[in-house]
Motif scaffolding. Sequence first.
Motif, PDB file in Angstrom:
ATOM      1  N   GLY A  70      -4.225  -1.293   7.071  1.00 36.46           N
ATOM      2  CA  GLY A  70      -2.747  -2.092   7.246  1.00 36.46           C
ATOM      3  C   GLY A  70      -2.621  -2.232   8.893  1.00 36.46           C
ATOM      4  O   GLY A  70      -2.408  -3.200   9.279  1.00 36.46           O
ATOM      5  N   ALA A  73       0.840  -1.281  -0.110  1.00 36.17           N
ATOM      6  CA  ALA A  73      -0.098  -0.095   0.031  1.00 36.17           C
ATOM      7  C   ALA A  73       0.759   1.135   0.010  1.00 36.17           C
ATOM      8  O   ALA A  73       0.515   2.509  -0.525  1.00 36.17           O
ATOM      9  N   ARG A  74       2.063   1.202   0.481  1.00 37.17           N
ATOM     10  CA  ARG A  74       3.040   2.298   0.666  1.00 37.17           C
ATOM     11  C   ARG A  74       4.214   2.138  -0.374  1.00 37.17           C
ATOM     12  O   ARG A  74       4.339   3.140  -1.230  1.00 37.17           O
ATOM     13  N   GLU A 116      -4.178   0.834   2.664  1.00 36.66           N
ATOM     14  CA  GLU A 116      -3.339   1.429   3.565  1.00 36.66           C
ATOM     15  C   GLU A 116      -4.153   1.631   4.748  1.00 36.66           C
ATOM     16  O   GLU A 116      -3.723   1.731   5.893  1.00 36.66           O
TER      17      GLU A 116
END
Length: 541
Positions: A224, A58-59, A221
């Motif tokens: 997460g 996600a990052r 994200e």
Amino acid sequence: MTSLSVSASGAAAEAIAEHVPTLVDEEMAGRLFARDATLWGAAAEPEAAKRLAWVGLARSSRHLVGEIAAIRDELREQGVDRVVLCGMGGSSLAPEVICASAGLPLVVLDSSHPDVVRAATGDLERTVVIVSSKSGSTVETDSQRRVFEQAFADAGIDAARRIVVVTDPGSPLEEDARAKGQRVVTADPDVGGRYSALTAFGLVPSGLAGVDIEVLLDDAELVGDLLAADDEANPALRLGAAMAGTTPLRDKLYLVDHGTSAVGLGDWAEQLIAESTGKDGRGLLPVVLDAPGDAAPPADATVVRLVADHDDAEDGPAPTRSASTVDVGGSLGAQFLLWEAATAVAGRLLAINPFDQPDVESAKQAARDLMSGSGAQSSTVDATDGSVEISHLGGDWLGDATTVEAAVEALLARLDPERGYVAVMAYLDRERYAPFAGVADALADRVHRPVTFGWGPRFLHSTGQYHKGGPATGVYLQITDTPREDLPVPGRDFTLGEFIAAQAGGDAAVLADRGRPVLVLHLTEGAGPDTLETALRGGRA
């Protein structure tokens, strides 16, 4: 309200109550998101050590947003707005779901059938082709790429401007593509194919088709920290326990669309679960259903209802031994991460390595052997019923059956009424024969056991692993045909017709070698599926 929900009743709720506290005590979630490769035992550690980067995508995938947008804008300025994706398994299933859910067109070419490949090569003036292969050596994808390169050349179009390659850094595909001047986007090499939804494999095709991929990453994200928390409310721990922790194990998972906006999510989850867990004689068999049926599920199944994004129900009624149900809801990006984490949890509970796929390679090798002439033929024709050739492998159970109906009856007689399942494997043109997939429901009504349906060779990268490595409880019906017109593979000494025949033959041969009964029905030139449908429905048209 969180953007994910997992609620359960019956045996699934009991499994959550039994296993989640232990998983919390073992710090399963925290260790998973810290990329602890020891979670699945010493034998799995070397593979797990290079397959856990998906927890941070996600990052780490953020840099792709601008890169993909720039390519898309350049293509649109040239009038190129038709996107064709050449990829198998994890390289194609996530983009298919992402684009379908967004209502955007994407041509997914995950077949080596010559009729299918030829049909995809039309309308080249407005077409960009994405060639996706993690290893860079996938024969299906290499063949498709060669066909498109030739088609672009014949049309007077520079293929280098119309082909985008997605692959791992250093793969043979990357080297060849760069030498030809084709665009290359490299993916994270520490992510396996079926966990790659939020890598370049999932995002490049989706972004070029027009999807706002930043929203997917934002949604992932957002959850997460929730999925990494060693807490009994963790949705991944709950879902993983519900999938793999029932006692006795309910090893069939009915994935039912129950109002979710994620179109085709069950097909993506099918590959993730089946290929990750179906090995060492154990595993979970996903059975994808478009809608809830009237019949009660079998006693060895858990029903997973894919509900609307906004659903966040509490646990259902008090558990009973006769039912096992899980409701799963959430945004698409969040669900990608949820199901990946839950499958990793299920792998720990099943004591298997969720990151390898040994029997996918066994079928590939059998196909290569047949192509080279060194492998035994997968079957011989035992009988011919009109326009259908009948053959079988895995013993002498077919007897003197000389009609399709008798052959199907002989196969179904091998079905375990308590734990068995039927797999229909159709090496056919997916568009031409699309209605034929409905025979799965008719067969399920007939045998009162789970029935899966897979288009070949697409399913070889999905349930194909489970068929060969999972419990020996299946019976297998393979359907092949004679293509309308074969298609040579430029620069290779084989045609696509020869290749898909070898894939089907290799698939059947490996199943038979594992002692699993296989019936092969081959439609000869000009034949339609009507005879087969009647036979599979038990003589009812």
